[in-house]
Design a protein around this motif. Sequence first.
Motif, short mmCIF file in Angstrom:
data_model
loop_
_atom_site.label_atom_id
_atom_site.label_comp_id
_atom_site.label_asym_id
_atom_site.label_seq_id
_atom_site.Cartn_x
_atom_site.Cartn_y
_atom_site.Cartn_z
N ASP A 1 1.08 -0.99 -0.06
CA ASP A 1 0.04 0.05 -0.33
C ASP A 1 0.73 1.25 -0.19
OD1 ASP A 1 -2.01 -1.42 0.12
OD2 ASP A 1 -2.37 -1.45 2.06
N ILE A 2 2.08 1.41 0.52
CA ILE A 2 2.77 2.21 0.57
C ILE A 2 3.68 2.14 -0.35
CG2 ILE A 2 5.54 3.10 1.52
CD1 ILE A 2 4.80 1.74 4.15
N ASP A 3 3.96 1.38 -1.32
CA ASP A 3 4.44 1.94 -2.91
C ASP A 3 4.06 1.71 -3.84
OD1 ASP A 3 7.12 0.65 -1.61
OD2 ASP A 3 7.33 -1.32 -2.02
N ASN A 4 2.09 1.69 -4.15
CA ASN A 4 1.14 1.33 -4.71
C ASN A 4 0.21 2.20 -3.81
OD1 ASN A 4 2.87 0.09 -6.67
ND2 ASN A 4 1.99 -1.95 -5.78
N PRO A 5 0.26 3.33 -3.55
CA PRO A 5 -0.84 3.86 -3.72
C PRO A 5 -2.44 4.23 -4.40
CG PRO A 5 0.38 5.82 -3.50
CD PRO A 5 0.93 4.06 -4.06
N LYS A 6 -3.07 3.67 -3.45
CA LYS A 6 -4.89 3.51 -4.19
C LYS A 6 -6.11 4.86 -3.55
CE LYS A 6 -3.81 -0.77 -5.94
NZ LYS A 6 -3.52 -1.57 -5.47
N GLU A 7 -6.24 4.10 -2.42
CA GLU A 7 -7.62 4.86 -1.75
C GLU A 7 -6.68 5.84 -0.74
OE1 GLU A 7 -11.45 5.19 0.52
OE2 GLU A 7 -11.19 3.35 -0.56
N TRP A 8 -6.01 5.50 0.00
CA TRP A 8 -5.25 6.02 1.34
C TRP A 8 -3.68 5.37 0.67
CZ3 TRP A 8 -8.58 6.38 4.79
CH2 TRP A 8 -9.43 6.15 4.82
N TYR A 9 -3.24 7.10 1.00
CA TYR A 9 -1.49 6.82 0.63
C TYR A 9 -0.16 7.09 2.80
CZ TYR A 9 -2.16 12.10 1.79
OH TYR A 9 -2.17 13.12 2.35
N PHE A 10 0.20 6.76 2.39
CA PHE A 10 1.98 6.71 3.16
C PHE A 10 1.92 8.39 3.40
CE2 PHE A 10 5.07 5.64 5.97
CZ PHE A 10 4.52 5.28 6.77
N ASP A 11 1.58 9.35 4.72
CA ASP A 11 1.72 10.57 5.17
C ASP A 11 3.40 9.89 5.96
OD1 ASP A 11 3.40 12.91 5.52
OD2 ASP A 11 0.75 13.93 6.31
N GLU A 12 4.91 10.18 5.32
CA GLU A 12 6.09 9.15 6.57
C GLU A 12 5.80 9.91 7.63
OE1 GLU A 12 10.20 8.28 6.96
OE2 GLU A 12 8.88 7.79 4.68
N GLU A 13 5.86 11.82 7.21
CA GLU A 13 5.78 12.45 8.54
C GLU A 13 4.69 13.00 9.55
OE1 GLU A 13 5.35 17.63 8.25
OE2 GLU A 13 6.03 16.87 6.99
N ARG A 14 3.80 12.97 8.46
CA ARG A 14 2.06 12.23 9.43
C ARG A 14 2.22 10.97 11.31
NH1 ARG A 14 -4.06 13.82 8.47
NH2 ARG A 14 -4.81 12.98 10.38
N ALA A 15 3.20 10.18 10.49
CA ALA A 15 3.00 8.97 10.67
C ALA A 15 4.02 8.39 11.82
CB ALA A 15 3.33 7.95 9.54
N THR A 16 5.06 9.90 11.72
CA THR A 16 6.58 9.92 12.11
C THR A 16 6.07 10.59 13.79
OG1 THR A 16 7.39 9.59 10.76
CG2 THR A 16 9.34 9.98 12.72
N LYS A 17 5.23 11.53 13.72
CA LYS A 17 5.49 12.77 14.96
C LYS A 17 4.90 12.25 16.38
CE LYS A 17 3.56 16.50 12.48
NZ LYS A 17 2.50 17.84 12.06
N PRO A 18 3.95 10.71 16.45
CA PRO A 18 3.31 10.18 17.80
C PRO A 18 4.50 9.88 18.52
CG PRO A 18 2.08 9.68 15.74
CD PRO A 18 3.10 10.02 15.13
N ILE A 19 5.86 9.11 17.27
CA ILE A 19 6.89 8.53 18.03
C ILE A 19 7.78 9.31 19.08
CG2 ILE A 19 9.27 7.31 17.18
CD1 ILE A 19 6.42 6.20 14.58
N ASP A 20 8.52 10.87 17.99
CA ASP A 20 8.37 11.44 18.55
C ASP A 20 8.29 11.82 19.71
OD1 ASP A 20 10.48 11.12 15.68
OD2 ASP A 20 9.11 13.14 14.95
N PHE A 21 6.77 12.46 19.99
CA PHE A 21 6.56 12.62 20.73
C PHE A 21 6.49 11.87 21.83
CE2 PHE A 21 3.29 12.65 23.83
CZ PHE A 21 3.30 13.89 23.88
N ILE A 22 6.71 10.67 21.77
CA ILE A 22 6.57 9.45 23.19
C ILE A 22 7.99 9.83 23.08
CG2 ILE A 22 6.51 6.87 23.33
CD1 ILE A 22 3.97 6.61 21.01
N GLU A 23 9.23 9.67 22.43
CA GLU A 23 10.72 9.18 23.04
C GLU A 23 10.99 10.07 23.42
OE1 GLU A 23 12.01 5.23 20.01
OE2 GLU A 23 12.61 7.98 18.89
#
Length: 116
Positions: free
Chosen positions: A32-54
């Motif tokens: 799904d990351i390599d071939n987005p259709k309806e949903w796409y992967f936003d790496e910046e948005r995905a990493t924010k919770p990790i940065d917050f936790i750490e």
Amino acid sequence: MNYIKEYIKQIDKGKVAVSKKVDKIYRRLLEDIDNPKEWYFDEERATKPIDFIEKFCKQSKGEWIGKSVELQLFQKAFIQALFGFINKEGVRRFKETFFLVARKNGRDLPPNIVIC
């Protein structure tokens, strides 16, 4: 950094043992990351919770009290999968999750590691 891709690499190298079901799920996420259709992967948005936790979460009990939480690779991949897939309107693909870990499986973890 894309922790989902890194997690798949570790699985392929044999450094991480996972069930067939978990392997299948993460490979589908990678597809799904390599071939987005309806949903796409936003790496910046995905990493924010990790940065917050750490950065802001601290240990509250035991000998590591007050030390920063350091997530393991599987936890980072899980969080990225949960928060990173969005549609064009910015709505997350996954709104609920259930993460189950058997009792006492976190007992021998090194300091500053937390299983969420």
